[in-house]
Structure formats: C-alpha cells, structure tokens
Design a protein around this motif. Structure first.
Motif: not given
Length: 138
Positions: A30-48
C-alpha cells in the motif's frame, strides 16, 4: 529456565517477528502514504501481505493455547520429556509455517500446522493424568 519456558519465550519473539513481517509486507503493498495515515478507507491485504496477515492470525489462534499449557506445566512442576519435546515441536513447526505460508505451499503448510498442533498436544501429556484425577475426585 526450563526448556518449555525458553520455547515460550522464543515463540513470543516469533510472534513479534511475524507482526513486523506482516507490517512490512502490507507497507510494500500500500505504500507509506496509506500506512502512516489513519487508514479510514479499508484496503484489504492481498498477495504476500494477505498471506502474512493470515499466517499471523493463525499464530494468534494457537499461541494462547500453547502459552496456557506451558504455564500450566510450569506451575504444576509437571515438566517432562513430553512437554520438552512438544514445546520444541510447536516452536519449530510455527517457525517453518511462516515461510511455507508466505510462498503459498498449501499442502505443506497444512502439514506443518498439524505438526505444530501436535506439539501442543505433546505438552499436554504430563497434565492429563493429574487433570483427569482432579475432575474425577472433585
């Protein structure tokens, strides 16, 4: 320190390593911009990242049982060769499970999970007779 308590410690270390590995895999997805933020929008983990998340969740399902059994063996001073071998089988099985799940080896991963679970059962062996006797005499 007993073998069982040492394996409990190393299993806890493995749990922390898995938390970190899952975190880094998700950050790579997902990259730093998403993972260091509040994660208000859920993005499911995929692949590895998804496989690492599921492996971590599976660890969290078995570790409390392992810890409870090891602490019961320790508290009742029932440590023996069964609990020592079982604790080691659990730890090494869980350690092997992480890369097997990460690369997606379905049958091998399941077999390794079963080995680790057998390790928990082996740790229970020294407690069975005492626990059964306690239940029957109460």
């Amino acid at each position: 320190m007993t073998v069982e308590i040492a394996m409990l410690f190393w299993a806890a270390v493995l749990g922390l390593v898995q938390v970190g590995a899952q975190s880094f895999a998700y950050k790579a997805q997902e990259g730093n911009s998403y993972t260091v933020g509040a994660r208000d929008e859920h993005r499911p983990a995929a692949g590895l990242a998804g496989r690492m998340e599921r492996a971590l969740r599976n660890f969290f399902e078995t570790f409390p049982i392992f810890a409870a059994v090891i602490l019961a063996v320790y508290a009742t001073e029932r440590s023996n060769q069964w609990s020592e071998i079982g604790a080691q089988v659990y730890f090494w099985g869980r350690l092997a499970y992480v890369p097997a799940y990460a690369v997606g080896l379905p049958w091998i991963r399941t077999f390794i999970w079963q080995i680790a679970t057998i390790g928990i059962v082996l740790c229970m062996v020294p407690l069975f007779d005492k626990a059964l006797l306690t239940v029957l005499t109460e």
